[in-house]
Design an enzyme around this catalytic site. Structure first.
Site, PDB file in Angstrom:
ATOM      1  N   LYS A 167       0.874  -1.170   0.000  1.00 40.20           N
ATOM      2  CA  LYS A 167       0.000   0.000   0.000  1.00 40.20           C
ATOM      3  C   LYS A 167       0.910   1.218   0.000  1.00 40.20           C
ATOM      4  O   LYS A 167       1.493   1.563   1.024  1.00 40.20           O
ATOM      5  CB  LYS A 167      -0.906   0.021   1.241  1.00 40.20           C
ATOM      6  CG  LYS A 167      -2.001   1.064   1.113  1.00 40.20           C
ATOM      7  CD  LYS A 167      -2.335   1.756   2.412  1.00 40.20           C
ATOM      8  CE  LYS A 167      -1.348   2.776   2.835  1.00 40.20           C
ATOM      9  NZ  LYS A 167      -1.092   3.902   1.910  1.00 40.20           N
ATOM     10  N   GLU A 182       9.850   0.880  10.645  1.00 42.69           N
ATOM     11  CA  GLU A 182      10.876   1.908  10.407  1.00 42.69           C
ATOM     12  C   GLU A 182      10.171   3.244  10.614  1.00 42.69           C
ATOM     13  O   GLU A 182       9.398   3.679   9.769  1.00 42.69           O
ATOM     14  CB  GLU A 182      11.419   1.818   8.968  1.00 42.69           C
ATOM     15  CG  GLU A 182      12.140   0.529   8.646  1.00 42.69           C
ATOM     16  CD  GLU A 182      13.548   0.482   9.193  1.00 42.69           C
ATOM     17  OE1 GLU A 182      14.042   1.502   9.722  1.00 42.69           O
ATOM     18  OE2 GLU A 182      14.155  -0.592   9.119  1.00 42.69           O
TER      19      GLU A 182
HETATM   20  P1  NAD Z   1       2.671   8.494   7.851  1.00 43.75           P
HETATM   21  O1  NAD Z   1       2.883   7.613   9.020  1.00 43.75           O
HETATM   22  O2  NAD Z   1       1.640   9.530   7.909  1.00 43.75           O
HETATM   23  O3  NAD Z   1       2.332   7.623   6.558  1.00 43.75           O
HETATM   24  C1  NAD Z   1       3.121   6.521   6.185  1.00 43.75           C
HETATM   25  C2  NAD Z   1       2.248   5.502   5.491  1.00 43.75           C
HETATM   26  O4  NAD Z   1       1.270   5.045   6.410  1.00 43.75           O
HETATM   27  C3  NAD Z   1       1.491   6.039   4.288  1.00 43.75           C
HETATM   28  O5  NAD Z   1       1.446   5.036   3.295  1.00 43.75           O
HETATM   29  C4  NAD Z   1       0.098   6.272   4.844  1.00 43.75           C
HETATM   30  O6  NAD Z   1      -0.901   6.176   3.881  1.00 43.75           O
HETATM   31  C5  NAD Z   1      -0.006   5.125   5.832  1.00 43.75           C
HETATM   32  N1  NAD Z   1      -1.003   5.316   6.895  1.00 43.75           N
HETATM   33  C6  NAD Z   1      -1.344   6.454   7.529  1.00 43.75           C
HETATM   34  N2  NAD Z   1      -2.310   6.202   8.439  1.00 43.75           N
HETATM   35  C7  NAD Z   1      -2.584   4.876   8.376  1.00 43.75           C
HETATM   36  C8  NAD Z   1      -3.485   4.008   9.060  1.00 43.75           C
HETATM   37  N3  NAD Z   1      -4.301   4.460   9.997  1.00 43.75           N
HETATM   38  N4  NAD Z   1      -3.488   2.699   8.726  1.00 43.75           N
HETATM   39  C9  NAD Z   1      -2.657   2.225   7.781  1.00 43.75           C
HETATM   40  N5  NAD Z   1      -1.783   3.000   7.102  1.00 43.75           N
HETATM   41  C10 NAD Z   1      -1.749   4.306   7.388  1.00 43.75           C
HETATM   42  O7  NAD Z   1       4.100   9.113   7.516  1.00 43.75           O
HETATM   43  P2  NAD Z   1       4.488  10.085   6.314  1.00 43.75           P
HETATM   44  O8  NAD Z   1       4.130  11.456   6.681  1.00 43.75           O
HETATM   45  O9  NAD Z   1       4.025   9.558   5.012  1.00 43.75           O
HETATM   46  O10 NAD Z   1       6.062   9.873   6.291  1.00 43.75           O
HETATM   47  C11 NAD Z   1       6.904  10.600   7.089  1.00 43.75           C
HETATM   48  C12 NAD Z   1       7.292   9.816   8.318  1.00 43.75           C
HETATM   49  O11 NAD Z   1       7.927   8.596   7.934  1.00 43.75           O
HETATM   50  C13 NAD Z   1       8.312  10.534   9.153  1.00 43.75           C
HETATM   51  O12 NAD Z   1       8.009  10.391  10.516  1.00 43.75           O
HETATM   52  C14 NAD Z   1       9.617   9.839   8.799  1.00 43.75           C
HETATM   53  O13 NAD Z   1      10.608   9.962   9.787  1.00 43.75           O
HETATM   54  C15 NAD Z   1       9.157   8.440   8.615  1.00 43.75           C
HETATM   55  N6  NAD Z   1      10.108   7.688   7.790  1.00 43.75           N
HETATM   56  C16 NAD Z   1      10.855   6.722   8.399  1.00 43.75           C
HETATM   57  C17 NAD Z   1      11.782   6.018   7.654  1.00 43.75           C
HETATM   58  C18 NAD Z   1      12.615   4.960   8.296  1.00 43.75           C
HETATM   59  O14 NAD Z   1      13.207   4.169   7.563  1.00 43.75           O
HETATM   60  N7  NAD Z   1      12.700   4.865   9.609  1.00 43.75           N
HETATM   61  C19 NAD Z   1      11.941   6.272   6.285  1.00 43.75           C
HETATM   62  C20 NAD Z   1      11.151   7.269   5.709  1.00 43.75           C
HETATM   63  C21 NAD Z   1      10.225   7.960   6.481  1.00 43.75           C
END
Ligand code: NAD
Length: 479
Positions: free
Chosen positions: A175, A251
Site C-alpha cells: 500500500k 521503520e
Molecule cells: P505516515 O505515518 O503519515 O504515513 C506513512 C504511510 O502510512 C502512508 O502510506 C500512509 O498512507 C499510511 N497510513 C497512515 N495512516 C494509516 C493508518 N491508519 N493505517 C494504515 N496506514 C496508514 O508518515 P508520512 O508522513 O508519510 O512519512 C513521514 C514519516 O515517515 C516521518 O516520521 C519519517 O521519519 C518516517 N520515515 C521513516 C523512515 C525509516 O526508515 N525509519 C523512512 C522514511 C520515512
C-alpha cells in the site's frame, strides 16, 4: 504501461485492474493534478490477501536461483527506466530531479543486492547429544507480507522491503503512500516485465489507508507486516498486528542529532551536515534535525554553514539545477512555519531563510541561539531547517543527543578515534555516521531503537525479517 496517464485508476493484484473511484495525485510544485489514482478499499484488500496466499504456494517452491534471475532482471529494468521513474517521482512528491535520479539507483541497489543474497540463504546442520540424530535449521519464507510505505522515498522504501521479501520466497502486497502511488505502480509494472509471476507483487493505491490496511492486517494468511512511516501510525499498526501475532518490522520517525566536536575537520563537518540536513528538502527520517556544535567552533561553523545553505538552489524539481524542491504538502509547510515561529519566539536568531517562499516552497533555513525547549529540538521538523546549538563537553553533547524518544540516526564529527568510538557507543541510536552524513546503503543495516522502530532493512539483516527458521530433527534409527 510506461507513462503516468496509463496508470490512471489502475491497481495490481494478479492482473491490472481498475477501480471506479479514484483520487487526484497533485504535483506539489504546481498544484496541478498529475493523474487520478485507483482508490482501493476493503474489497480490493481482501482480494489481495487471497491472491497473495495463492501466489505464495507456488512462489515459495521456486528455486532461489530462479528468484535471483528475476530480481536481477528487475534491477536492470529499473536502471533502464531511470528517466521515467525519476521524473514521475519528482512530479508526484517534489524531489529535485538530480536526487530523484539518485533514488532510482539507490532503489535498484536493493534489488541487485537481494538478487545475489537470495542464493546465500543458508541453513545449518548442527551438533546434538544423540549420535543417531541429525539436526537441521532450515530458513523458510515467513509467508505473504504486507508493506506500507511513505511518500518521501517512493521507490527506495518499496524495494528495501519488496526485494528481500521476494528473494526470500514471500509474496508482497504494497500500500503506497497516497502522495506517491504512481512511482510504486511503475515499479510493479517493471517487475511484471522482468517475468515476475502474477500475484507475487501487488500494489493497492488508496486515499483511505486504514480501509486497505485493516483487512490485510487482520488476515491470518498475511504473516508479516512491514511499515515505514511516522511513529504515531507505527504504534497503531503494531497494536493491530498483535491480534494475528504477525511478524513485524517498523521503520519510524527520527530526530537525528549531529555532534560537531572541537577537533572536527570543519570542511568535512559543514559539507556532511549540509548533505544530511538538506537532502530531499529536509524530508528524510535520518535528516540532521538538531546540530550541536562545540562552543569553541559554533560561530565559525554557523557562518560557514549559513553561507553553504545560501548557495543551494530552490526551484522547480524538474530543473536539473535545483537542489531543493517544494515540500510535499501544505501541512508540511505549516509544520516548518510553526517550528520556526516557536524558535524565534523563544529567542532564536535566523541567519538565513526563515520565511515561506510561496506555494509549497520553503528556503534552506539556519537558526542559532535556539532555546532548549524549542519545538524543533523536541520534534521531527521534516523540512529544510537547521537549528544550531552550542555545547561545552562530550558528556553534555551525548546527553542532549539522547534526550529524545527517537533513536534512528545520529552523526559525530571528530578526528579523534577514541572519541569517535566512545561517543558512538554511548549514542542510543540504530545508525551512527562518523564524519559521514549519508551512511545509508543497500548492504548496511538500517533501522532504529527506542520509538524509531523494530527490525532492520538492508544487507543480510534485511532478508532475515522475511525468514523463519524451521528446526528439523532427523532420527537415523539403528545402524
Ligand atoms: P505516515 O505515518 O503519515 O504515513 C506513512 C504511510 O502510512 C502512508 O502510506 C500512509 O498512507 C499510511 N497510513 C497512515 N495512516 C494509516 C493508518 N491508519 N493505517 C494504515 N496506514 C496508514 O508518515 P508520512 O508522513 O508519510 O512519512 C513521514 C514519516 O515517515 C516521518 O516520521 C519519517 O521519519 C518516517 N520515515 C521513516 C523512515 C525509516 O526508515 N525509519 C523512512 C522514511 C520515512
Amino acid at each position: 504501461m510506461r507513462d503516468v496517464k496509463s496508470l490512471q485508476g489502475k491497481y495490481l493484484t494478479d492482473a491490472w485492474r481498475t477501480t471506479e473511484r479514484t483520487f487526484p495525485v497533485v504535483e506539489p510544485a504546481s498544484g496541478a493534478v498529475l493523474a487520478h489514482a485507483a482508490d482501493c478499499a476493503a474489497a480490493e484488500a481482501s482480494q489481495a490477501a487471497e491472491v497473495a496466499w495463492e501466489a505464495f504456494l507456488a512462489w515459495r517452491s521456486t528455486s532461489a536461483f530462479a528468484r535471483a534471475t528475476l530480481l536481477a532482471r528487475w534491477h536492470d529494468l529499473i536502471l533502464a527506466n531511470e528517466e521515467v521513474l525519476a521524473t514521475t517521482m519528482a512530479r508526484e512528491m517534489g524531489k529535485a530531479l538530480k536526487e530523484s535520479r539518485g533514488e532510482v539507483r539507490y532503489a535498484a541497489g536493493f534489488v541487485g543486492w537481494y538478487a545475489e543474497e537470495a542464493k546465500r540463504v543458508y541453513g545449518d546442520l548442527f551438533p546434538g547429544q544423540d549420535p543417531d540424530k541429525r539436526l537441521l535449521a532450515v530458513p523458510q519464507p515467513v509467508g505473504p507480507a504486507f508493506g506500507i510505505t511513505p511518500w518521501n522515498f517512493p521507490l527506495a522504501m518499496v524495494t528495501r522491503k519488496a526485494a528481500p521479501a521476494l528473494a526470500a520466497g514471500c509474496t508482497f502486497v504494497l500500500k503506497p503512500a497516497e502522495q506517491s502511488p504512481l512511482s510504486a505502480l511503475l515499479l510493479a509494472d517493471l517487475w511484471l516485465e522482468a517475468g515476475g509471476p502474477a500475484g507475487t507483487l501487488q500494489v493497492l493505491p488508496t486515499a483511505d489507508p486504514a480501509a486497505v490496511a485493516g483487512p490485510l492486517i487482520a488476515d491470518r494468511r498475511v504473516r508479516k507486516l512491514t511499515f515505514t512511516g511516522s511513529t504515531e501510525v507505527g504504534r497503531l499498526l503494531y497494536a493491530q498486528a498483535a491480534a494475528s501475532v504477525k511478524r513485524i518490522s517498523l521503520e519510524l520517525g527520527g530526530h537525528a542529532p549531529s555532534l560537531v566536536f572541537e577537533d572536527a575537520d570543519l570542511d568535512v563537518a559543514v559539507a556532511q551536515v549540509m548533505a544530511s540536513k538538506f537532502r530531499n528538502a529536509g524530508q528524510t527520517c535520518v535528516c540532521a534535525n538538531r546540530v550541536y556544535v562545540h562552543r569553541s567552533l559554533v560561530d565559525e561553523f554557523a557562518a560557514r554553514y549559513t553561507a553553504a545553505a545560501e548557495r543551494l538552489v530552490v526551484g522547480d524539481p524538474l530543473d536539473p539545477a535545483t537542489d531543493i524542491g517544494p515540500l510535499v504538502d501544505e501541512q508540511a509547510v505549516a509544520k516548518v512555519e510553526r517550528h520556526v515561529a516557536d524558535a524565534v519566539a523563544g529567542g532564536a536568531r535566523v541567519t538565513t531563510g526563515g520565511k515561506a517562499a510561496g506555494g509549497l516552497y520553503y528556503p534552506p533555513t539556519v537558526l542559532t541561539d535556539v532555546a532548549p525547549d524549542a519545538l524543533m529540538l523536541r520534534e521531527e521538523t521534516f523540512g529544510p531547517v537547521a537549528p544550531i546549538v552550542a555545547f561545552d563537553s562530550d558528556a553534555e553533547a551525548v546527553r542532549l543527543a539522547n534526550d529524545t524518544e527517537y533513536g534512528l540516526a545520529a552523526y559525530v564529527y571528530t578526528r579523534d578515534l577514541a572519541r569517535a568510538f566512545r561517543v558512538s557507543e554511548a549514542l542510543e541510536y540504530g545508525i551512527v555516521g562518523v564524519n559521514d552524513g549519508v551512511p545509508s546503503a543497500p548492504y548496511a543495516p538500517f533501522g532504529g531503537v527506542k520509538q524509531s522502530g523494530i527490525g532492520r532493512e538492508g544487507g543480510p539483516w534485511g532478508i532475515e525479517e522475511y525468514l523463519s527458521v524451521k528446526y528439523v530433527s532427523l532420527g537415523l534409527g539403528p545402524a
